[in-house]
Design a protein around this motif. Structure first.
Motif, PDB file in Angstrom:
ATOM      1  N   LEU A   1       0.857  -1.188   0.000  1.00 11.16           N
ATOM      2  CA  LEU A   1       0.000   0.000   0.000  1.00 11.16           C
ATOM      3  C   LEU A   1       0.891   1.235   0.000  1.00 11.16           C
ATOM      4  N   THR A   2       0.786   2.047  -1.025  1.00  9.71           N
ATOM      5  CA  THR A   2       1.599   3.257  -1.075  1.00  9.71           C
ATOM      6  C   THR A   2       0.983   4.386  -0.260  1.00  9.71           C
ATOM      7  N   ASP A   3      -0.315   4.279   0.052  1.00  5.97           N
ATOM      8  CA  ASP A   3      -1.010   5.259   0.879  1.00  5.97           C
ATOM      9  C   ASP A   3      -1.903   4.488   1.840  1.00  5.97           C
ATOM     10  N   SER A   4      -1.571   4.514   3.117  1.00  2.00           N
ATOM     11  CA  SER A   4      -2.309   3.727   4.103  1.00  2.00           C
ATOM     12  C   SER A   4      -3.767   4.128   4.212  1.00  2.00           C
ATOM     13  N   GLN A   5      -4.111   5.308   3.719  1.00  2.00           N
ATOM     14  CA  GLN A   5      -5.497   5.778   3.759  1.00  2.00           C
ATOM     15  C   GLN A   5      -6.264   5.429   2.488  1.00  2.00           C
ATOM     16  N   ASP A   6      -5.578   4.837   1.525  1.00  2.00           N
ATOM     17  CA  ASP A   6      -6.209   4.525   0.237  1.00  2.00           C
ATOM     18  C   ASP A   6      -6.028   3.045  -0.070  1.00  2.00           C
ATOM     19  N   PRO A   7      -7.082   2.210   0.130  1.00  2.00           N
ATOM     20  CA  PRO A   7      -6.947   0.769  -0.082  1.00  2.00           C
ATOM     21  C   PRO A   7      -6.733   0.386  -1.539  1.00  2.00           C
ATOM     22  N   THR A   8      -6.898   1.327  -2.457  1.00  2.00           N
ATOM     23  CA  THR A   8      -6.676   1.028  -3.877  1.00  2.00           C
ATOM     24  C   THR A   8      -5.246   1.333  -4.315  1.00  2.00           C
ATOM     25  N   SER A   9      -4.425   1.874  -3.406  1.00  2.00           N
ATOM     26  CA  SER A   9      -3.069   2.302  -3.767  1.00  2.00           C
ATOM     27  C   SER A   9      -2.084   1.142  -3.680  1.00  2.00           C
ATOM     28  N   LEU A  10      -2.346   0.102  -4.451  1.00  2.00           N
ATOM     29  CA  LEU A  10      -1.513  -1.092  -4.455  1.00  2.00           C
ATOM     30  C   LEU A  10      -0.498  -1.004  -5.591  1.00  2.00           C
ATOM     31  N   ALA A  11       0.766  -1.177  -5.275  1.00  2.00           N
ATOM     32  CA  ALA A  11       1.804  -1.074  -6.295  1.00  2.00           C
ATOM     33  C   ALA A  11       2.979  -1.969  -5.931  1.00  2.00           C
ATOM     34  N   LEU A  12       3.720  -2.410  -6.947  1.00  2.00           N
ATOM     35  CA  LEU A  12       4.917  -3.206  -6.713  1.00  2.00           C
ATOM     36  C   LEU A  12       6.015  -2.337  -6.115  1.00  2.00           C
ATOM     37  N   ALA A  13       6.699  -2.873  -5.126  1.00  2.00           N
ATOM     38  CA  ALA A  13       7.809  -2.158  -4.496  1.00  2.00           C
ATOM     39  C   ALA A  13       8.842  -3.166  -4.037  1.00  2.00           C
ATOM     40  N   GLU A  14      10.062  -2.701  -3.856  1.00  2.00           N
ATOM     41  CA  GLU A  14      11.114  -3.561  -3.333  1.00  2.00           C
ATOM     42  C   GLU A  14      10.926  -3.756  -1.827  1.00  2.00           C
ATOM     43  N   THR A  15      10.960  -5.000  -1.396  1.00  2.00           N
ATOM     44  CA  THR A  15      10.840  -5.328   0.024  1.00  2.00           C
ATOM     45  C   THR A  15      11.849  -6.425   0.353  1.00  2.00           C
ATOM     46  N   PRO A  16      12.206  -6.592   1.617  1.00  2.00           N
ATOM     47  CA  PRO A  16      13.165  -7.644   1.975  1.00  2.00           C
ATOM     48  C   PRO A  16      12.599  -9.038   1.712  1.00  2.00           C
ATOM     49  N   THR A  17      13.443  -9.925   1.252  1.00  2.00           N
ATOM     50  CA  THR A  17      13.057 -11.326   1.105  1.00  2.00           C
ATOM     51  C   THR A  17      12.850 -11.922   2.492  1.00  2.00           C
ATOM     52  N   PRO A  18      11.795 -12.712   2.706  1.00  2.00           N
ATOM     53  CA  PRO A  18      11.524 -13.252   4.042  1.00  2.00           C
ATOM     54  C   PRO A  18      12.680 -14.094   4.582  1.00  2.00           C
ATOM     55  N   GLU A  19      12.918 -13.986   5.870  1.00  2.00           N
ATOM     56  CA  GLU A  19      13.885 -14.852   6.547  1.00  2.00           C
ATOM     57  C   GLU A  19      13.138 -16.052   7.115  1.00  2.00           C
ATOM     58  N   LEU A  20      13.697 -17.223   6.916  1.00  2.00           N
ATOM     59  CA  LEU A  20      13.014 -18.453   7.318  1.00  2.00           C
ATOM     60  C   LEU A  20      13.140 -18.699   8.815  1.00  2.00           C
ATOM     61  N   ARG A  21      12.037 -19.153   9.405  1.00  2.00           N
ATOM     62  CA  ARG A  21      12.049 -19.669  10.761  1.00  2.00           C
ATOM     63  C   ARG A  21      12.164 -21.189  10.684  1.00  2.00           C
ATOM     64  N   ASP A  22      12.401 -21.801  11.824  1.00  2.00           N
ATOM     65  CA  ASP A  22      12.492 -23.258  11.872  1.00  2.00           C
ATOM     66  C   ASP A  22      11.182 -23.866  11.375  1.00  2.00           C
ATOM     67  N   GLY A  23      11.271 -24.827  10.464  1.00  2.00           N
ATOM     68  CA  GLY A  23      10.079 -25.499   9.954  1.00  2.00           C
ATOM     69  C   GLY A  23       9.433 -24.820   8.772  1.00  2.00           C
ATOM     70  N   GLU A  24      10.048 -23.744   8.256  1.00  2.00           N
ATOM     71  CA  GLU A  24       9.507 -23.041   7.101  1.00  2.00           C
ATOM     72  C   GLU A  24      10.352 -23.295   5.852  1.00  2.00           C
ATOM     73  N   VAL A  25       9.721 -23.137   4.696  1.00  2.00           N
ATOM     74  CA  VAL A  25      10.441 -23.176   3.416  1.00  2.00           C
ATOM     75  C   VAL A  25      10.223 -21.844   2.713  1.00  2.00           C
ATOM     76  N   LEU A  26      11.153 -21.491   1.841  1.00  2.00           N
ATOM     77  CA  LEU A  26      11.012 -20.291   1.029  1.00  2.00           C
ATOM     78  C   LEU A  26      10.507 -20.717  -0.343  1.00  2.00           C
ATOM     79  N   VAL A  27       9.388 -20.157  -0.754  1.00  2.00           N
ATOM     80  CA  VAL A  27       8.761 -20.512  -2.023  1.00  2.00           C
ATOM     81  C   VAL A  27       8.889 -19.359  -2.999  1.00  2.00           C
ATOM     82  N   LYS A  28       9.381 -19.667  -4.204  1.00  2.00           N
ATOM     83  CA  LYS A  28       9.340 -18.705  -5.311  1.00  2.00           C
ATOM     84  C   LYS A  28       7.943 -18.751  -5.880  1.00  2.00           C
ATOM     85  N   VAL A  29       7.221 -17.639  -5.751  1.00  2.00           N
ATOM     86  CA  VAL A  29       5.807 -17.596  -6.102  1.00  2.00           C
ATOM     87  C   VAL A  29       5.636 -17.475  -7.624  1.00  2.00           C
ATOM     88  N   HIS A  30       4.763 -18.287  -8.170  1.00  2.00           N
ATOM     89  CA  HIS A  30       4.407 -18.193  -9.584  1.00  2.00           C
ATOM     90  C   HIS A  30       3.018 -17.582  -9.772  1.00  2.00           C
TER      91      HIS A  30
END
Length: 320
Positions: A6-35
């Motif tokens: 959300l680029t504007d927390s007051q606007d639920p339609t303000s959805l856009a691609l942005a760079e974010t950190p890749t998730p860090e795995l916890r015990d028992g988790e896998v990292l999935v490349k989303v298709h």
């Protein structure tokens, strides 16, 4: 990685691609490349600030996805394994961390896009109608919103369980879709009072409306009937006469999938894989996709789902 934010927390339609950190795995988790990632009403609610993720879950929107295991972490899974995933959040992204118990195999014959369209609906419908209500052959079930993502899946599953299926929808076109999927009783809620049509006949009701339909739902239930509320599109507060429940031994149950514990979700996933996945593999139940859009068009996907014009599911392709 890139993810929808959300680029504007007051606007639920303000959805856009942005760079974010890749998730860090916890015990028992896998990292999935989303298709691919499915779009659900819970995603719209989260964008509006009404359906926050559980504590510790990703703040990124997205309750289901499919993809390939990139990093198996501490699990015994294999890198490159194709999986479908039930998520507490994080699906609208390049990568997502998933507890191992929330992984499902891709149904036989399904593409990534098709698999992403059925995880949330399959787990929701089976956990409520199969595991909770114990829907049986010969019983009558009412499914509100029969032409939506939940509804189109629930009709098919209930028919496979041998139930008599009633549905509500708002147009003749949507009702025709429900009929083609196997619904027996078609009710246009704009023109008919479903409680008049079904008074005292329903063993189970799967409800997405909440307060608006509560009185009518109770009127529609048969003796020992179960009302299962999984959505609140029609509001959260109303008054009822509790005396209406006692003589017919009625039950009102509220459930949500997202808020369950990791262990609870794993049990739902295990049971869904056991009881529902074989029905997908041999096409006794099929996916019902309305349209497919690239991840970058998440805002358009939300607008379309919110318009009420969707029949079935919308899927976002991450690598389109």
């Amino acid at each position: 990685m890139k993810a929808i934010t959300l680029t504007d927390s007051q606007d639920p339609t303000s959805l856009a691609l942005a760079e974010t950190p890749t998730p860090e795995l916890r015990d028992g988790e896998v990292l999935v490349k989303v298709h691919a990632a499915g779009v659900n009403r819970g995603d719209l609610l989260q964008a509006k600030g009404h359906y926050p993720p559980p504590p510790g879950a990703s703040e990124i929107i997205g309750l289901e996805c499919s993809g390939v295991i990139e990093d198996p972490g501490t699990t015994d899974r294999d890198r490159g394994e194709k999986v479908a995933c039930l998520l507490a959040g994080g699906g609208y992204a390049d990568y997502v961390a998933v507890p191992e118990g929330q992984l499902l195999p891709i149904p036989e014959g399904y593409s990534f896009t098709e698999a992403a369209s059925i995880v949330e609906v399959a787990c929701t419908v089976w956990s409520n109608l199969g595991m909770l209500a114990g829907l049986k052959e010969g019983q009558t079930v009412l499914i509100h919103g029969g032409a939506g993502g939940i509804g189109t899946f629930a009709i098919q599953l209930c028919k496979q369980l041998g139930a008599n299926v009633a549905v509500t929808a708002g147009t003749s076109e949507k009702l025709e879709t429900c009929r083609e999927l196997g619904a027996d009783i078609l009710i246009n809620y704009r023109e008919q009072d479903f409680s008049e049509e079904l008074k005292g006949r329903c063993d189970v009701i799967l409800d997405i409306m909440g307060a608006k339909y509560l009185r009518q739902n109770l009127r529609s239930l048969a003796e020992d009937g179960q009302l299962i509320i999984i959505g609140l599109q029609g509001g959260v507060k109303t008054e009822i006469n509790l005396g209406a429940l006692l003589p017919r031994r009625l039950s009102v149950r509220g459930t949500t999938l997202r808020a369950r514990s990791v262990e609870g979700k794993a049990e739902v996933v295990r049971s869904t894989a056991e009881h529902v996945w074989p029905l997908l593999a041999d096409a006794r139940i099929s996916h019902h996709i309305h349209t497919v859009l690239p991840l970058s068009e998440a805002a358009q996907a939300h607008a379309l789902l919110g318009s009420g014009e969707v029949t079935g599911k919308i899927v976002l392709e991450v690598d389109a």
